[in-house]
Write a protein that holds these residues in place. Structure first.
Motif, PDB file in Angstrom:
ATOM      1  N   ALA A  17       0.404  -1.183   0.398  1.00 53.36           N
ATOM      2  CA  ALA A  17       0.095  -0.057   0.089  1.00 53.36           C
ATOM      3  C   ALA A  17       0.683   0.990   0.178  1.00 53.36           C
ATOM      4  N   ILE A  18       1.553   0.903   0.567  1.00 49.93           N
ATOM      5  CA  ILE A  18       2.795   2.139   1.043  1.00 49.93           C
ATOM      6  C   ILE A  18       3.026   2.782  -1.048  1.00 49.93           C
ATOM      7  N   ARG A  19       3.472   1.291  -1.192  1.00 47.97           N
ATOM      8  CA  ARG A  19       4.116   1.577  -2.574  1.00 47.97           C
ATOM      9  C   ARG A  19       3.287   2.004  -3.437  1.00 47.97           C
ATOM     10  N   ARG A  20       2.539   1.492  -3.652  1.00 42.86           N
ATOM     11  CA  ARG A  20       1.493   1.152  -5.014  1.00 42.86           C
ATOM     12  C   ARG A  20       1.045   3.590  -4.658  1.00 42.86           C
ATOM     13  N   ARG A  21       0.562   3.412  -3.145  1.00 47.39           N
ATOM     14  CA  ARG A  21       0.559   4.856  -2.879  1.00 47.39           C
ATOM     15  C   ARG A  21       0.919   6.378  -3.291  1.00 47.39           C
ATOM     16  N   ARG A  22       2.547   5.775  -3.226  1.00 47.22           N
ATOM     17  CA  ARG A  22       3.649   6.750  -3.727  1.00 47.22           C
ATOM     18  C   ARG A  22       3.743   7.273  -4.997  1.00 47.22           C
ATOM     19  N   ASN A  23       3.301   5.629  -5.656  1.00 44.33           N
ATOM     20  CA  ASN A  23       4.052   5.621  -6.891  1.00 44.33           C
ATOM     21  C   ASN A  23       3.068   6.619  -7.708  1.00 44.33           C
ATOM     22  N   GLU A  24       1.702   6.610  -7.197  1.00 47.87           N
ATOM     23  CA  GLU A  24       0.301   7.129  -8.052  1.00 47.87           C
ATOM     24  C   GLU A  24       0.401   8.933  -7.936  1.00 47.87           C
ATOM     25  N   LEU A  25       0.730   8.951  -6.419  1.00 49.32           N
ATOM     26  CA  LEU A  25       1.336  10.237  -6.203  1.00 49.32           C
ATOM     27  C   LEU A  25       2.348  10.890  -6.870  1.00 49.32           C
ATOM     28  N   GLU A  26       3.086   9.889  -7.861  1.00 49.10           N
ATOM     29  CA  GLU A  26       4.406   9.995  -8.303  1.00 49.10           C
ATOM     30  C   GLU A  26       5.860  11.074  -7.615  1.00 49.10           C
ATOM     31  N   MET A  27       5.933  10.119  -6.570  1.00 49.30           N
ATOM     32  CA  MET A  27       6.250  11.046  -5.647  1.00 49.30           C
ATOM     33  C   MET A  27       7.877   9.895  -5.572  1.00 49.30           C
ATOM     34  N   PRO A  28       8.957  10.181  -5.797  1.00 45.05           N
ATOM     35  CA  PRO A  28      10.679   9.767  -4.964  1.00 45.05           C
ATOM     36  C   PRO A  28      10.575   9.584  -3.606  1.00 45.05           C
ATOM     37  N   GLN A  29      11.551   8.090  -3.139  1.00 47.03           N
ATOM     38  CA  GLN A  29      11.550   7.284  -2.391  1.00 47.03           C
ATOM     39  C   GLN A  29      11.794   8.863  -0.869  1.00 47.03           C
ATOM     40  N   LYS A  30      12.866   9.651  -2.128  1.00 44.40           N
ATOM     41  CA  LYS A  30      13.723  10.508  -1.574  1.00 44.40           C
ATOM     42  C   LYS A  30      12.709  11.868  -0.953  1.00 44.40           C
ATOM     43  N   ASP A  31      11.933  12.396  -1.959  1.00 43.69           N
ATOM     44  CA  ASP A  31      10.873  13.287  -1.544  1.00 43.69           C
ATOM     45  C   ASP A  31      10.141  13.103  -0.229  1.00 43.69           C
ATOM     46  N   PHE A  32       9.748  11.910  -0.295  1.00 39.21           N
ATOM     47  CA  PHE A  32       8.477  11.053   0.496  1.00 39.21           C
ATOM     48  C   PHE A  32       9.275  11.134   2.209  1.00 39.21           C
ATOM     49  N   ALA A  33      10.767  10.834   1.965  1.00 40.31           N
ATOM     50  CA  ALA A  33      11.469  10.331   2.645  1.00 40.31           C
ATOM     51  C   ALA A  33      11.228  12.372   3.447  1.00 40.31           C
ATOM     52  N   MET A  34      11.724  13.343   2.385  1.00 39.01           N
ATOM     53  CA  MET A  34      11.934  14.944   3.265  1.00 39.01           C
ATOM     54  C   MET A  34      10.517  15.045   3.471  1.00 39.01           C
ATOM     55  N   LYS A  35       9.697  14.221   3.552  1.00 40.64           N
ATOM     56  CA  LYS A  35       8.124  14.694   3.463  1.00 40.64           C
ATOM     57  C   LYS A  35       7.572  14.857   4.869  1.00 40.64           C
ATOM     58  N   ILE A  36       8.277  13.187   5.641  1.00 38.50           N
ATOM     59  CA  ILE A  36       7.741  12.233   6.703  1.00 38.50           C
ATOM     60  C   ILE A  36       9.481  12.430   7.914  1.00 38.50           C
ATOM     61  N   ASN A  37      10.220  13.418   6.863  1.00 36.22           N
ATOM     62  CA  ASN A  37      11.523  13.818   7.776  1.00 36.22           C
ATOM     63  C   ASN A  37      12.169  11.848   7.801  1.00 36.22           C
ATOM     64  N   GLU A  38      12.599  11.330   7.375  1.00 35.47           N
ATOM     65  CA  GLU A  38      13.011   9.923   7.556  1.00 35.47           C
ATOM     66  C   GLU A  38      14.407  10.397   6.893  1.00 35.47           C
ATOM     67  N   LYS A  39      14.644   8.215   6.907  1.00 41.29           N
ATOM     68  CA  LYS A  39      16.297   8.886   5.489  1.00 41.29           C
ATOM     69  C   LYS A  39      15.036   8.042   4.205  1.00 41.29           C
ATOM     70  N   ALA A  40      16.248   8.249   3.147  1.00 39.30           N
ATOM     71  CA  ALA A  40      14.772   7.415   2.269  1.00 39.30           C
ATOM     72  C   ALA A  40      15.239   6.486   2.384  1.00 39.30           C
ATOM     73  N   SER A  41      15.979   5.697   2.733  1.00 36.93           N
ATOM     74  CA  SER A  41      16.317   4.120   3.227  1.00 36.93           C
ATOM     75  C   SER A  41      15.469   3.052   3.966  1.00 36.93           C
ATOM     76  N   LEU A  42      14.928   4.554   5.028  1.00 35.92           N
ATOM     77  CA  LEU A  42      13.750   3.275   5.536  1.00 35.92           C
ATOM     78  C   LEU A  42      12.630   3.885   4.796  1.00 35.92           C
ATOM     79  N   VAL A  43      12.664   5.092   4.087  1.00 34.48           N
ATOM     80  CA  VAL A  43      11.874   4.541   3.094  1.00 34.48           C
ATOM     81  C   VAL A  43      11.476   3.424   2.712  1.00 34.48           C
ATOM     82  N   ALA A  44      12.626   3.020   1.937  1.00 34.05           N
ATOM     83  CA  ALA A  44      12.833   1.619   0.908  1.00 34.05           C
ATOM     84  C   ALA A  44      12.503   0.580   1.479  1.00 34.05           C
TER      85      ALA A  44
END
Length: 143
Positions: A72-99
């Motif tokens: 669900a995380i992966r699907r919704r982030r792709n629907e919003l066309e948001m890279p992992q790096k930008d998503f991580a920045m919005k939640i104030n975490e590292k991109a590796s954690l999002v992965a």
């Protein structure tokens, strides 16, 4: 120089005023005993938690992130066309954690991080039912 005691023990820190074999001025084997006791206490805690949740003590382990939540995380982030790096920045975490969350390799999942992801993505990620459904706003916007 002939009156120097070469066998004297010098200790720095807590317990330096006492003389003894251990770092805190205790007995030489005291550290090993304390770590063994800590391991026994940890095992007792696991057994207590297992009994509390009605599981076998040997099978009690941390909960893993369910696959449907990761998807669900992966699907919704792709629907919003948001890279992992930008998503991580919005939640104030590292991109590796999002992965890690998207691959389901997080054990145990942090409810606080899942809450931040829910707010940014706008989908439900916690609970037993409705994973991936749109979030209902607690405070509807005024028109």
């Amino acid at each position: 120089m002939s009156n120097v005691d070469w066998n004297a023990t010098i200790q720095v820190g807590r317990g330096a005023a006492r003389r003894g074999g251990g770092p805190a001025g205790g007995k030489p084997g005291e550290i090993a005993e304390k770590s063994k006791q800590a391991n026994r206490n940890h095992a007792k805690d696991n057994q207590r938690l297992a009994k509390l949740y009605g599981e076998e003590p040997e099978s009690f382990d941390h909960k893993k992130l369910p696959r449907e939540v990761a998807a669900a995380i992966r699907r919704r982030r792709n629907e919003l066309e948001m890279p992992q790096k930008d998503f991580a920045m919005k939640i104030n975490e590292k991109a590796s954690l999002v992965a890690e969350y998207e691959s389901g390799k997080v054990s145990p999942p942090n409810a606080q991080i899942l809450g931040k992801m829910e707010r940014v993505l706008g989908v439900k990620l916690r609970g037993k039912t409705g994973i991936g459904d749109a979030l209902e706003s607690k405070f509807p916007k005024k028109k």
